[in-house]
Scaffold this active site. Structure first.
Site, mmCIF file in Angstrom:
data_model
loop_
_atom_site.group_PDB
_atom_site.id
_atom_site.type_symbol
_atom_site.label_atom_id
_atom_site.label_comp_id
_atom_site.label_asym_id
_atom_site.label_seq_id
_atom_site.Cartn_x
_atom_site.Cartn_y
_atom_site.Cartn_z
ATOM 1 N N GLN A 24 -9.705 -1.211 -15.779
ATOM 2 C CA GLN A 24 -10.343 -2.185 -14.832
ATOM 3 C C GLN A 24 -11.393 -1.495 -14.322
ATOM 4 O O GLN A 24 -12.578 -2.154 -14.101
ATOM 5 C CB GLN A 24 -9.142 -2.071 -13.685
ATOM 6 C CG GLN A 24 -9.822 -2.770 -12.438
ATOM 7 C CD GLN A 24 -8.663 -3.080 -11.578
ATOM 8 O OE1 GLN A 24 -7.819 -3.903 -11.743
ATOM 9 N NE2 GLN A 24 -8.423 -2.363 -10.533
ATOM 10 N N LEU A 47 0.812 -1.108 0.131
ATOM 11 C CA LEU A 47 -0.033 -0.210 -0.075
ATOM 12 C C LEU A 47 0.852 1.314 0.066
ATOM 13 O O LEU A 47 1.963 1.179 0.670
ATOM 14 C CB LEU A 47 -1.175 -0.008 1.208
ATOM 15 C CG LEU A 47 -1.863 -1.095 1.460
ATOM 16 C CD1 LEU A 47 -2.519 -1.128 2.692
ATOM 17 C CD2 LEU A 47 -2.588 -1.631 0.205
ATOM 18 N N ALA A 73 -1.698 6.379 -2.691
ATOM 19 C CA ALA A 73 -2.878 6.462 -3.396
ATOM 20 C C ALA A 73 -3.912 5.346 -2.818
ATOM 21 O O ALA A 73 -4.977 5.649 -3.044
ATOM 22 C CB ALA A 73 -2.338 5.899 -5.046
ATOM 23 N N HIS A 74 -3.317 4.212 -2.418
ATOM 24 C CA HIS A 74 -4.421 3.326 -1.638
ATOM 25 C C HIS A 74 -5.023 4.093 -0.522
ATOM 26 O O HIS A 74 -6.128 3.674 -0.428
ATOM 27 C CB HIS A 74 -3.532 1.915 -1.213
ATOM 28 C CG HIS A 74 -3.097 1.224 -2.355
ATOM 29 N ND1 HIS A 74 -1.809 1.036 -2.507
ATOM 30 C CD2 HIS A 74 -3.616 0.481 -3.230
ATOM 31 C CE1 HIS A 74 -1.632 0.082 -3.794
ATOM 32 N NE2 HIS A 74 -2.751 -0.399 -4.067
ATOM 33 N N LYS A 95 -6.568 5.120 -12.029
ATOM 34 C CA LYS A 95 -5.159 4.987 -12.406
ATOM 35 C C LYS A 95 -5.490 3.777 -13.574
ATOM 36 O O LYS A 95 -5.034 3.629 -14.691
ATOM 37 C CB LYS A 95 -4.243 4.713 -11.716
ATOM 38 C CG LYS A 95 -2.705 4.813 -12.206
ATOM 39 C CD LYS A 95 -1.857 4.138 -11.565
ATOM 40 C CE LYS A 95 -1.684 2.620 -12.070
ATOM 41 N NZ LYS A 95 -1.117 1.648 -11.328
ATOM 42 N N GLY A 138 -9.427 3.005 -8.051
ATOM 43 C CA GLY A 138 -8.664 4.028 -8.473
ATOM 44 C C GLY A 138 -8.606 4.128 -10.171
ATOM 45 O O GLY A 138 -8.642 3.201 -10.800
HETATM 46 O O1 PAF Z 1 -6.327 -3.210 -8.773
HETATM 47 C C1 PAF Z 1 -5.976 -3.949 -8.322
HETATM 48 O O2 PAF Z 1 -5.139 -3.918 -7.312
HETATM 49 C C2 PAF Z 1 -6.424 -5.309 -8.373
HETATM 50 O O3 PAF Z 1 -6.734 -5.571 -9.794
HETATM 51 C C3 PAF Z 1 -7.676 -5.746 -7.635
HETATM 52 C C4 PAF Z 1 -9.007 -4.777 -8.265
HETATM 53 C C5 PAF Z 1 -7.479 -5.729 -6.242
HETATM 54 C C6 PAF Z 1 -8.100 -7.117 -8.049
HETATM 55 O O4 PAF Z 1 -7.298 -8.173 -7.602
#
Ligand code: PAF
Length: 280
Positions: free
Chosen positions: A155, A33, A36-37, A151, A149
């Protein structure tokens, strides 16, 4: 902060929270982490009564030649950081908790229209791994809100589409990109950038912003802009994977009259593949 390794125990704690009328926010991560997290967790804390963070390095979303075994595992440090910002629950399961029947036998979730382009073109199977694990995590946590995020723009778009297509009762919220002073988007993989490359690593961001500026000034030859942005990345000593000017929602190549456009890119440094995007 309570730490859970098993599905049953995290579900029990969250059921108890829900019985008290509390709303649940969820931030799925693969750990290591950084700021940003933590910004995503703080955003979730502002929107929900309790926040669950998951840490699971999901092998299903890594290709055979990718960095699953190298991916930094820093659970001890991560849990301190989460505790320091008042995170309530951490869920960090082992692989056999998430894939008890093995990964080959695992039922998959696929968003076919968006999973094979951009990052999906150079990482076959990656987004299938992401949507499969995220749908499992959604079923385990059953959050009111989940934060991802910007970024990882593709996704985020794919997860929004999955939630819509499968009628999953969760509100997906976007968390802004957090950048280093020179514009490099924060990422766990930045630790693989060599000291030599680091001063030039924000070139991806500079080239995407350059393309954005050209579009804002009226340029509509998107293919030329993509070519030129890739050339800039090469000139800075990196290997471009792609630069694509896309419709922000569908991720299809942008049409001349599209109002919502996102410029996405990926490039290889010696030790990492970096991604970034800017929206108009
Ligand atoms: O973005 C990430 O860290 C991963 O793709 C996630 C969403 C935790 C899925 O494993």
């Amino acid at each position: 902060m309570e730490i859970f390794h098993h599905i049953d125990s995290v579900r029990k704690a969250l059921d108890a929270a829900r019985e008290q009328g509390k709303t649940v926010g969820f931030v799925p991560t693969m750990g290591n982490l950084h700021d940003a997290h933590l910004a995503l967790v703080k955003q979730a804390q502002g929107l929900c009564d309790v926040v669950v963070v998951s840490i699971f390095v999901n092998r299903l979303q890594f290709g055979l030649n990718e960095d699953w075994d190298k991916y930094p595992r820093t659970l001890e440090r991560d849990s301190h950081k989460l505790r320091d910002i008042g995170c309530r629950y951490l869920f960090c399961p082992e692989e056999n908790e998430i894939y008890p029947n093995g990964m080959d036998e695992q039922t998959r979730v696929i968003v076919p229209s968006m999973a094979g382009v951009l990052c999906g073109a150079s990482r076959p199977g990656h987004f299938e791994g992401v949507t499969t694990v995220v749908s499992k995590l959604f079923n385990i946590v059953q959050p009111d809100i989940a934060i991802f995020g910007v970024k990882d723009y593709q996704q985020l778009a794919i997860i929004r589409r999955m939630v819509e297509d499968l009628c999953i009762p969760v509100r997906v919220v976007a968390g802004e990109i957090v950048r280093e002073a020179d514009g490099l988007a924060m990422s766990s993989r930045n630790s693989f950038i060599t000291d030599q490359e680091r001063p030039r690593a924000s070139q991806l961001n500079r080239s995407l912003n350059w393309a954005k500026q050209q579009i804002l000034e009226g340029e509509r030859d998107f293919l030329r802009l993509e070519d030129e942005a890739r050339e800039q990345i090469r000139a800075a000593g990196f290997k471009p994977d792609y630069v694509s000017i896309c419709n922000s929602k569908t991720l299809e190549p942008a049409a001349n009259d599209d109002l919502e456009i996102t410029v996405l890119g990926a490039m290889f440094t010696q030790g990492a593949r970096l991604i970034d995007n800017v929206s108009l």
